[in-house]
Design an enzyme around this catalytic site. Sequence first.
Site, PDB file in Angstrom:
ATOM      1  N   SER A   9       0.844  -1.195   0.000  1.00 23.77           N
ATOM      2  CA  SER A   9       0.000   0.000   0.000  1.00 23.77           C
ATOM      3  C   SER A   9       0.874   1.238   0.000  1.00 23.77           C
ATOM      4  CB  SER A   9      -0.902   0.022   1.235  1.00 23.77           C
ATOM      5  OG  SER A   9      -1.510   1.292   1.375  1.00 23.77           O
ATOM      6  N   HIS A  34      -1.163  -1.192  -4.333  1.00 23.71           N
ATOM      7  CA  HIS A  34      -2.432  -0.896  -3.655  1.00 23.71           C
ATOM      8  C   HIS A  34      -2.524   0.599  -3.401  1.00 23.71           C
ATOM      9  CE1 HIS A  34      -6.022  -2.024  -1.416  1.00 23.71           C
ATOM     10  NE2 HIS A  34      -5.671  -1.121  -0.508  1.00 23.71           N
ATOM     11  N   ASP A  36      -4.773   3.580  -1.801  1.00 21.82           N
ATOM     12  CA  ASP A  36      -5.828   3.921  -0.840  1.00 21.82           C
ATOM     13  C   ASP A  36      -6.346   5.323  -1.069  1.00 21.82           C
ATOM     14  OD1 ASP A  36      -6.028   1.594   0.962  1.00 21.82           O
ATOM     15  OD2 ASP A  36      -3.918   2.024   1.362  1.00 21.82           O
ATOM     16  N   MET A  38      -8.952   8.115   0.210  1.00 25.92           N
ATOM     17  CA  MET A  38      -9.776   8.503   1.357  1.00 25.92           C
ATOM     18  C   MET A  38     -10.236   9.946   1.194  1.00 25.92           C
ATOM     19  SD  MET A  38      -7.521   6.871   4.442  1.00 25.92           S
ATOM     20  CE  MET A  38      -6.615   5.326   4.230  1.00 25.92           C
ATOM     21  N   HIS A  68      -8.535   1.197  -3.978  1.00 25.24           N
ATOM     22  CA  HIS A  68      -9.495   0.964  -2.889  1.00 25.24           C
ATOM     23  C   HIS A  68     -10.137   2.301  -2.553  1.00 25.24           C
ATOM     24  CE1 HIS A  68      -9.975   0.009   1.704  1.00 25.24           C
ATOM     25  NE2 HIS A  68     -11.122   0.185   1.096  1.00 25.24           N
ATOM     26  N   MET A  70     -12.333   4.622  -0.516  1.00 30.25           N
ATOM     27  CA  MET A  70     -12.970   4.901   0.771  1.00 30.25           C
ATOM     28  C   MET A  70     -13.579   6.289   0.687  1.00 30.25           C
ATOM     29  SD  MET A  70     -10.012   3.231   3.208  1.00 30.25           S
ATOM     30  CE  MET A  70      -8.738   3.330   1.932  1.00 30.25           C
ATOM     31  N   MET A 139     -11.359  -5.906   5.291  1.00 27.84           N
ATOM     32  CA  MET A 139     -10.549  -5.038   6.137  1.00 27.84           C
ATOM     33  C   MET A 139     -10.312  -5.739   7.467  1.00 27.84           C
ATOM     34  SD  MET A 139      -9.909  -2.433   4.286  1.00 27.84           S
ATOM     35  CE  MET A 139      -9.085  -1.468   5.564  1.00 27.84           C
ATOM     36  N   PHE A 145      -6.547   4.777   8.591  1.00 25.76           N
ATOM     37  CA  PHE A 145      -5.149   5.042   8.912  1.00 25.76           C
ATOM     38  C   PHE A 145      -4.325   3.756   8.806  1.00 25.76           C
ATOM     39  CE2 PHE A 145      -7.660   8.214  11.124  1.00 25.76           C
ATOM     40  CZ  PHE A 145      -7.013   9.392  10.782  1.00 25.76           C
ATOM     41  N   GLY A 147      -0.873   1.366   9.753  1.00 26.87           N
ATOM     42  CA  GLY A 147      -0.143   1.035  10.964  1.00 26.87           C
ATOM     43  C   GLY A 147      -0.950   0.432  12.094  1.00 26.87           C
ATOM     44  N   SER A 200       2.794  -0.445   6.075  1.00 22.52           N
ATOM     45  CA  SER A 200       3.896  -0.131   6.988  1.00 22.52           C
ATOM     46  C   SER A 200       4.882  -1.283   7.105  1.00 22.52           C
ATOM     47  CB  SER A 200       3.341   0.241   8.370  1.00 22.52           C
ATOM     48  OG  SER A 200       2.540  -0.807   8.893  1.00 22.52           O
TER      49      SER A 200
END
Length: 230
Positions: A9, A34, A36, A38, A68, A70, A139, A145, A147, A200
């Site tokens: 990611s 990947h 993300d 948001m 992805h 969101m 998920m 977030f 980590g 991470s």
Amino acid sequence: MADFKIAPSILAADFARIGEEVDNVIKSGADVVHFDVMDNHYVPNLTIGPLVCDALRKHGVTADIDVHLMVKPVDRIIPDFIDAGASYITFHPEASEHIDRTLQMIREGGCKSGLVFNPATPLSILKHVMDKVDIILLMSVNPGFGGQSFIPETLVKLREARKMIDESGYDITLEIDGGVKVDNIKEVAEAGADMFVAGSAVFNAKNDKDADVYNTVIKQFRDELAKVGK
């Protein structure tokens, strides 16, 4: 060994060097990028949009890009990511007023389509749209977030999703996102996942004295996956 795919990611990458970072993880053996997205509305964070996806393609990235979403509402942004070069587009059922139509929109645009399920979102919606889904993303953390720690209950849900896929007869990828690390990827794979998002665990491992650290981490993932079923 099963056709397991590693999907770092880029949420955890160094955004000042995003093209180089993506090049490095792909050269180190990653399969999929990947991505993300948001919106600070559906989830409490704000990240990147289609311009960055387009920039990676123009930079020369040819690997599959797994977008992805969101965001809510989701339909408006899908054509932009299709045009930007996305390979897969997944979204949360809560973000669409008409899930079947949104899935069709993605496929009609030439991308593979998928649904994303938060930890507390049941899989029951799937039974009505299995013929329109190419990927199911579970998920294993609450979205927003990077980590976070893996939620163990997700293993039960993975087994449930794997059973649904196997019984459907459709060729559907089962993806997992959140808290995937070297010490749990084997257990996650044995529960049914075949594509693994790791942010991470990959990008935060880097230090300037070890240029091969991405190779090292991804090889550790591969070594653990090779033990599945043994």
